[in-house]
Write an enzyme that holds these catalytic residues in place. Structure first.
Site, mmCIF file in Angstrom:
data_model
loop_
_atom_site.group_PDB
_atom_site.id
_atom_site.type_symbol
_atom_site.label_atom_id
_atom_site.label_comp_id
_atom_site.label_asym_id
_atom_site.label_seq_id
_atom_site.Cartn_x
_atom_site.Cartn_y
_atom_site.Cartn_z
ATOM 1 N N SER A 283 9.247 5.753 -3.499
ATOM 2 C CA SER A 283 9.149 4.787 -2.405
ATOM 3 C C SER A 283 8.071 5.261 -1.451
ATOM 4 O O SER A 283 7.912 6.469 -1.241
ATOM 5 C CB SER A 283 10.492 4.715 -1.663
ATOM 6 O OG SER A 283 10.308 4.130 -0.384
ATOM 7 N N SER A 284 7.352 4.308 -0.870
ATOM 8 C CA SER A 284 6.324 4.680 0.112
ATOM 9 C C SER A 284 6.957 5.400 1.297
ATOM 10 O O SER A 284 6.301 6.165 1.991
ATOM 11 C CB SER A 284 5.597 3.431 0.614
ATOM 12 O OG SER A 284 5.037 2.751 -0.483
ATOM 13 N N ARG A 285 8.243 5.133 1.544
ATOM 14 C CA ARG A 285 8.909 5.747 2.701
ATOM 15 C C ARG A 285 9.363 7.184 2.428
ATOM 16 O O ARG A 285 9.784 7.874 3.354
ATOM 17 C CB ARG A 285 10.097 4.895 3.140
ATOM 18 C CG ARG A 285 9.684 3.569 3.761
ATOM 19 C CD ARG A 285 10.856 2.827 4.388
ATOM 20 N NE ARG A 285 10.420 1.709 5.208
ATOM 21 C CZ ARG A 285 10.366 0.441 4.799
ATOM 22 N NH1 ARG A 285 10.701 0.132 3.565
ATOM 23 N NH2 ARG A 285 9.962 -0.518 5.610
ATOM 24 N N GLN B 5 8.043 -9.512 7.775
ATOM 25 C CA GLN B 5 9.257 -9.037 7.109
ATOM 26 C C GLN B 5 9.855 -7.810 7.802
ATOM 27 O O GLN B 5 10.841 -7.251 7.343
ATOM 28 C CB GLN B 5 9.008 -8.758 5.621
ATOM 29 C CG GLN B 5 8.119 -7.567 5.336
ATOM 30 C CD GLN B 5 7.730 -7.520 3.869
ATOM 31 O OE1 GLN B 5 7.013 -8.379 3.378
ATOM 32 N NE2 GLN B 5 8.217 -6.518 3.147
ATOM 33 N N HIS C 31 4.226 1.589 -8.052
ATOM 34 C CA HIS C 31 3.250 0.490 -7.939
ATOM 35 C C HIS C 31 2.321 0.476 -9.160
ATOM 36 O O HIS C 31 1.996 -0.577 -9.703
ATOM 37 C CB HIS C 31 2.379 0.668 -6.693
ATOM 38 C CG HIS C 31 3.124 0.650 -5.388
ATOM 39 N ND1 HIS C 31 3.296 1.764 -4.608
ATOM 40 C CD2 HIS C 31 3.731 -0.370 -4.732
ATOM 41 C CE1 HIS C 31 3.963 1.440 -3.512
ATOM 42 N NE2 HIS C 31 4.242 0.164 -3.564
ATOM 43 N N LEU D 96 0.399 3.638 -2.143
ATOM 44 C CA LEU D 96 0.731 3.431 -3.558
ATOM 45 C C LEU D 96 1.215 4.715 -4.234
ATOM 46 O O LEU D 96 0.772 5.806 -3.921
ATOM 47 C CB LEU D 96 -0.505 2.893 -4.291
ATOM 48 C CG LEU D 96 -1.074 1.598 -3.728
ATOM 49 C CD1 LEU D 96 -2.296 1.162 -4.529
ATOM 50 C CD2 LEU D 96 -0.026 0.489 -3.709
ATOM 51 N N GLY E 39 0.816 -1.216 0.000
ATOM 52 C CA GLY E 39 0.000 0.000 0.000
ATOM 53 C C GLY E 39 0.846 1.260 0.000
ATOM 54 O O GLY E 39 2.043 1.216 -0.312
ATOM 55 N N GLN F 37 15.180 -8.307 -3.732
ATOM 56 C CA GLN F 37 13.892 -8.979 -3.499
ATOM 57 C C GLN F 37 13.428 -9.700 -4.769
ATOM 58 O O GLN F 37 12.963 -10.844 -4.719
ATOM 59 C CB GLN F 37 12.843 -7.960 -3.068
ATOM 60 C CG GLN F 37 11.426 -8.507 -3.062
ATOM 61 C CD GLN F 37 10.428 -7.500 -2.515
ATOM 62 O OE1 GLN F 37 10.337 -7.338 -1.321
ATOM 63 N NE2 GLN F 37 9.697 -6.834 -3.388
#
Ligand code: AMP
Length: 285
Positions: A190-192, A66, A42, A38, A36, A158
């Site tokens: 990035s979501s971050r 994770q 994404h 997004l 999420g 990943q």
């Protein structure tokens, strides 16, 4: 613009029924797993899935296994209404949004021992991370019965872990890896990134700058891995990162660090800017 309402599925039983109905129509299933918050990165995966497959399922699940206890599971952004609107606009058919107890019911004790490629880099900085990722991805691939699953090159290691798992465990799903989507100035989405202050965001650009400068150095003939990695580390420090986890050149397939550059190689960086940990990479072909 999608004409039909996006369907939200919250439990595995309802997902099973949906999958059964899709399979009755012999439609191919594309799957995009996300946590999420997004963004265009994404959505690029969603568009790739919509192009290749008849039906697209997106999962939004912040997977607790994770995250290590000292990481940002509780702070992870969860702007769910906005996410659903974005997916609706993209014409996504189904969103799978389970609670952790649905994915890991009581008594669930099986997990995936991730492939060897998980042990380096992120695996050293985050020792339990890829076991959590591999386990949840395997569960989601099984739950969705997807034909193709879409991942971003943004999380380079990943994607390799998933590809190796799929190969090693003889899974039938095809794995597609899509290019990194960047902001106008090069910062990898990035979501971050929402955690970055304006000053930190400016410093964060040094990850992309470092990758570009280093790729240029290699294009001009530098082949000594130690010189390359020293340059990367120095460039990140000068760019204002708080802490560097790694700044390396590695074999693009095995992630073995390279003393002599051979191709295909990949430059990978992970660094904290303020309190926010960012990763980026660049493939050298
Ligand atoms: P996440 O929600 O961070 O777990 O990411 C879900 C998927 O989106 C993963 O396959 C990521 O690699 C991919 N992704 C995240 N950021 C980007 C980006 N900037 N460009 C392309 N793919 C991305």
């Amino acid at each position: 613009m999608a004409t039909t309402e996006i369907q939200i599925i919250q439990n595995v039983e309802a997902l099973n029924q949906t999958i059964w109905q899709i399979q009755q129509k012999q439609a191919s299933i594309g799957f995009v797993p996300t946590m999420g918050a997004l963004h265009e990165g994404h959505l690029s995966l969603v568009r790739a899935s919509r192009q290749q497959c008849d039906v697209t399922i997106v999962s939004i699940f912040v997977n607790p296994t994770q995250f290590a206890p000292n990481e940002d599971l509780d702070q992870y952004p969860r702007p769910i209404e906005n996410d659903l609107q974005l997916l609706q606009k993209e014409g996504v058919d189904w969103v799978f949004m389970p609670e952790p107890s649905e994915v890991y019911p009581q008594g669930c004790s099986t997990s995936v021992n991730p492939p060897a490629v998980a042990q380096r880099l992120e695996g050293e900085s985050r020792p339990t991370h890829f076991a959590g990722v591999a386990t949840v991805v395997l569960k989601l691939l099984n739950m969705t019965q997807c034909d193709v699953a879409f991942f971003g090159q943004k999380d380079y290691q990943q994607a390799l872990v998933i590809q190796h798992m799929v190969r090693d465990l003889n899974l039938a799903t095809k794995i597609e890896v899509c290019p990194i989507v960047r902001d106008h100035d090069g910062l990898a989405l990035s979501s971050r990134n929402v955690f970055l202050t304006a000053d930190e965001r400016a410093s964060a650009l040094c990850l992309f700058r470092t990758l570009n400068e280093t790729a240029a150095m290699i294009a001009e003939g530098e082949t000594d891995g130690r010189v390359i990695m020293a340059h990367m580390t120095q460039s990140l420090i000068e760019g204002g990162v708080t802490e560097t986890d790694y700044a390396v050149i590695a074999d693009a397939r095995t992630l073995e660090l390279l003393e002599d550059v051979r191709r295909p190689a990949v430059l990978l960086v992970a660094a904290k800017v303020g309190d926010t940990r960012l990763i980026d990479n660049c493939v050298i072909t």
